[in-house]
Design a protein around this motif. Structure first.
Motif, mmCIF file in Angstrom:
data_model
loop_
_atom_site.group_PDB
_atom_site.id
_atom_site.type_symbol
_atom_site.label_atom_id
_atom_site.label_comp_id
_atom_site.label_asym_id
_atom_site.label_seq_id
_atom_site.Cartn_x
_atom_site.Cartn_y
_atom_site.Cartn_z
ATOM 1 N N PRO A 100 0.750 -1.022 0.008
ATOM 2 C CA PRO A 100 -0.042 -0.153 0.046
ATOM 3 C C PRO A 100 0.632 1.128 0.062
ATOM 4 C CG PRO A 100 -0.776 -1.396 1.912
ATOM 5 C CD PRO A 100 0.622 -2.150 1.259
ATOM 6 N N LEU A 101 1.997 1.492 0.800
ATOM 7 C CA LEU A 101 2.672 2.656 0.756
ATOM 8 C C LEU A 101 3.325 3.029 -0.498
ATOM 9 C CD1 LEU A 101 3.985 4.814 2.517
ATOM 10 C CD2 LEU A 101 6.097 3.135 2.740
ATOM 11 N N ILE A 102 3.959 2.282 -1.373
ATOM 12 C CA ILE A 102 4.625 2.382 -2.492
ATOM 13 C C ILE A 102 3.446 2.469 -3.486
ATOM 14 C CG2 ILE A 102 6.219 1.777 -4.156
ATOM 15 C CD1 ILE A 102 7.532 2.368 -1.614
ATOM 16 N N GLY A 103 2.537 1.685 -3.473
ATOM 17 C CA GLY A 103 0.929 1.668 -4.300
ATOM 18 C C GLY A 103 0.610 3.111 -4.453
ATOM 19 N N ALA A 104 0.451 3.664 -3.286
ATOM 20 C CA ALA A 104 -0.015 4.995 -2.994
ATOM 21 C C ALA A 104 0.677 6.000 -3.602
ATOM 22 C CB ALA A 104 -0.330 5.368 -1.683
ATOM 23 N N LEU A 105 2.087 6.074 -3.670
ATOM 24 C CA LEU A 105 2.932 6.793 -4.044
ATOM 25 C C LEU A 105 2.885 6.885 -5.667
ATOM 26 C CD1 LEU A 105 6.285 6.646 -1.811
ATOM 27 C CD2 LEU A 105 4.782 8.675 -2.368
ATOM 28 N N ALA A 106 3.016 5.470 -6.160
ATOM 29 C CA ALA A 106 2.795 5.183 -7.421
ATOM 30 C C ALA A 106 1.524 5.781 -8.064
ATOM 31 C CB ALA A 106 2.924 3.814 -7.786
ATOM 32 N N ALA A 107 0.618 5.783 -7.376
ATOM 33 C CA ALA A 107 -0.990 6.258 -7.874
ATOM 34 C C ALA A 107 -0.883 7.733 -8.017
ATOM 35 C CB ALA A 107 -2.058 5.774 -6.895
ATOM 36 N N ARG A 108 -0.399 8.373 -6.918
ATOM 37 C CA ARG A 108 0.210 9.957 -6.783
ATOM 38 C C ARG A 108 0.560 10.487 -7.830
ATOM 39 N NH1 ARG A 108 3.457 13.394 -4.143
ATOM 40 N NH2 ARG A 108 2.593 15.495 -4.167
ATOM 41 N N PHE A 109 1.927 9.687 -8.090
ATOM 42 C CA PHE A 109 2.762 10.248 -9.222
ATOM 43 C C PHE A 109 2.286 9.805 -10.908
ATOM 44 C CE2 PHE A 109 5.939 10.305 -5.573
ATOM 45 C CZ PHE A 109 6.176 11.760 -5.742
ATOM 46 N N LEU A 110 1.659 8.708 -10.917
ATOM 47 C CA LEU A 110 1.453 8.537 -12.129
ATOM 48 C C LEU A 110 0.052 8.722 -12.585
ATOM 49 C CD1 LEU A 110 2.857 4.704 -12.235
ATOM 50 C CD2 LEU A 110 3.703 6.672 -13.437
ATOM 51 N N LEU A 111 -0.962 8.859 -11.871
ATOM 52 C CA LEU A 111 -2.271 9.188 -12.042
ATOM 53 C C LEU A 111 -2.910 10.600 -11.580
ATOM 54 C CD1 LEU A 111 -3.573 5.436 -11.007
ATOM 55 C CD2 LEU A 111 -2.869 6.312 -13.212
ATOM 56 N N VAL A 112 -2.283 11.480 -11.921
ATOM 57 C CA VAL A 112 -2.297 12.609 -11.230
ATOM 58 C C VAL A 112 -3.571 13.517 -11.370
ATOM 59 C CG1 VAL A 112 -1.353 15.304 -11.313
ATOM 60 C CG2 VAL A 112 0.065 13.346 -11.628
ATOM 61 N N LYS A 113 -4.253 13.146 -12.460
ATOM 62 C CA LYS A 113 -5.650 13.758 -12.930
ATOM 63 C C LYS A 113 -6.930 12.667 -12.910
ATOM 64 C CE LYS A 113 -3.919 18.102 -14.490
ATOM 65 N NZ LYS A 113 -4.491 19.035 -15.510
ATOM 66 N N PHE A 114 -6.408 11.354 -12.460
ATOM 67 C CA PHE A 114 -7.267 10.335 -12.603
ATOM 68 C C PHE A 114 -8.374 10.511 -11.611
ATOM 69 C CE2 PHE A 114 -8.022 5.555 -12.383
ATOM 70 C CZ PHE A 114 -8.902 5.536 -13.482
ATOM 71 N N LYS A 115 -9.604 10.079 -12.008
ATOM 72 C CA LYS A 115 -10.665 10.333 -10.836
ATOM 73 C C LYS A 115 -10.784 9.339 -9.879
ATOM 74 C CE LYS A 115 -15.586 10.784 -11.674
ATOM 75 N NZ LYS A 115 -16.589 11.188 -12.697
ATOM 76 N N TYR A 116 -10.385 8.097 -10.486
ATOM 77 C CA TYR A 116 -10.506 6.902 -9.411
ATOM 78 C C TYR A 116 -9.015 6.314 -9.041
ATOM 79 C CZ TYR A 116 -14.878 6.866 -11.962
ATOM 80 O OH TYR A 116 -15.983 7.329 -12.693
ATOM 81 N N LYS A 117 -8.377 7.308 -8.340
ATOM 82 C CA LYS A 117 -7.016 7.013 -7.585
ATOM 83 C C LYS A 117 -7.256 6.068 -6.421
ATOM 84 C CE LYS A 117 -5.335 11.041 -7.649
ATOM 85 N NZ LYS A 117 -4.742 12.440 -7.334
ATOM 86 N N TYR A 118 -8.239 6.607 -5.552
ATOM 87 C CA TYR A 118 -8.439 5.696 -4.346
ATOM 88 C C TYR A 118 -9.138 4.338 -4.826
ATOM 89 C CZ TYR A 118 -7.695 10.050 -1.656
ATOM 90 O OH TYR A 118 -7.032 11.164 -0.924
ATOM 91 N N LEU A 119 -9.855 4.164 -5.683
ATOM 92 C CA LEU A 119 -10.273 2.892 -5.969
ATOM 93 C C LEU A 119 -9.072 2.015 -6.645
ATOM 94 C CD1 LEU A 119 -12.887 1.155 -6.445
ATOM 95 C CD2 LEU A 119 -13.000 2.005 -8.836
ATOM 96 N N THR A 120 -8.196 2.908 -7.443
ATOM 97 C CA THR A 120 -7.040 1.962 -7.815
ATOM 98 C C THR A 120 -6.181 1.542 -6.694
ATOM 99 O OG1 THR A 120 -7.177 3.532 -9.954
ATOM 100 C CG2 THR A 120 -5.118 2.292 -9.494
ATOM 101 N N VAL A 121 -5.841 2.412 -5.895
ATOM 102 C CA VAL A 121 -5.071 1.896 -4.674
ATOM 103 C C VAL A 121 -5.937 0.918 -3.907
ATOM 104 C CG1 VAL A 121 -3.906 2.783 -2.688
ATOM 105 C CG2 VAL A 121 -3.916 3.975 -4.751
#
Length: 142
Positions: A100-121
């Protein structure tokens, strides 16, 4: 020297590490399979969402920047490995492979304007928990 923000970041990281390692160990040896998987999936999703929230609101949670700085090298290495899979797939694969820790970082950097970041994480954290606990219990062989 140490500032209060360093102590807060260390505290959050220690709490995260102890809880997730203990639940993984308990899930590995627990005889009841469904409760073992349920607990690990719940904790992974919870911490994934929590870290993404912290990293997205680092102006309020100053310690998130310290955690981010500590783990950025690992996140970049995994991001480079999955460079050709697309941002969403890369974020999911990084979350499954690293937690979860590195996954959250990846989502933050890769999916900047993605609407479903929380769902992806949440999805990558749950899948990662199921995968790694399955490996530990011998259900999944790699």
């Amino acid at each position: 020297m140490f500032k209060s923000v360093h102590l807060k970041a260390l505290f959050v990281w220690i709490v995260y590490s102890v809880i997730t390692k203990a639940s993984f160990l308990a899930g590995s040896i627990k005889t009841e399979v469904m409760s073992a998987f349920s607990l690990n999936v719940f904790l992974s999703v919870f911490f994934g969402i929590l870290f993404l929230y912290f990293f997205s609101h680092e102006d309020f949670f100053k310690f998130a920047k310290e955690i981010e700085n500590k783990n950025i090298k690992s996140e970049r290495r995994w991001e480079h490995r999955f460079l050709h899979y697309g941002k969403l797939t890369s974020a999911i694969l990084i979350g499954v492979a690293t937690g979860p820790l590195i996954g959250a970082l990846a989502a933050r950097f890769l999916l900047v304007k993605f609407k479903y970041k929380y769902l992806t994480v949440s999805l990558s954290s749950a899948l990662g928990s199921i995968f790694w606990l399955g490996v530990a219990r011998g259900i999944i062989r790699i």
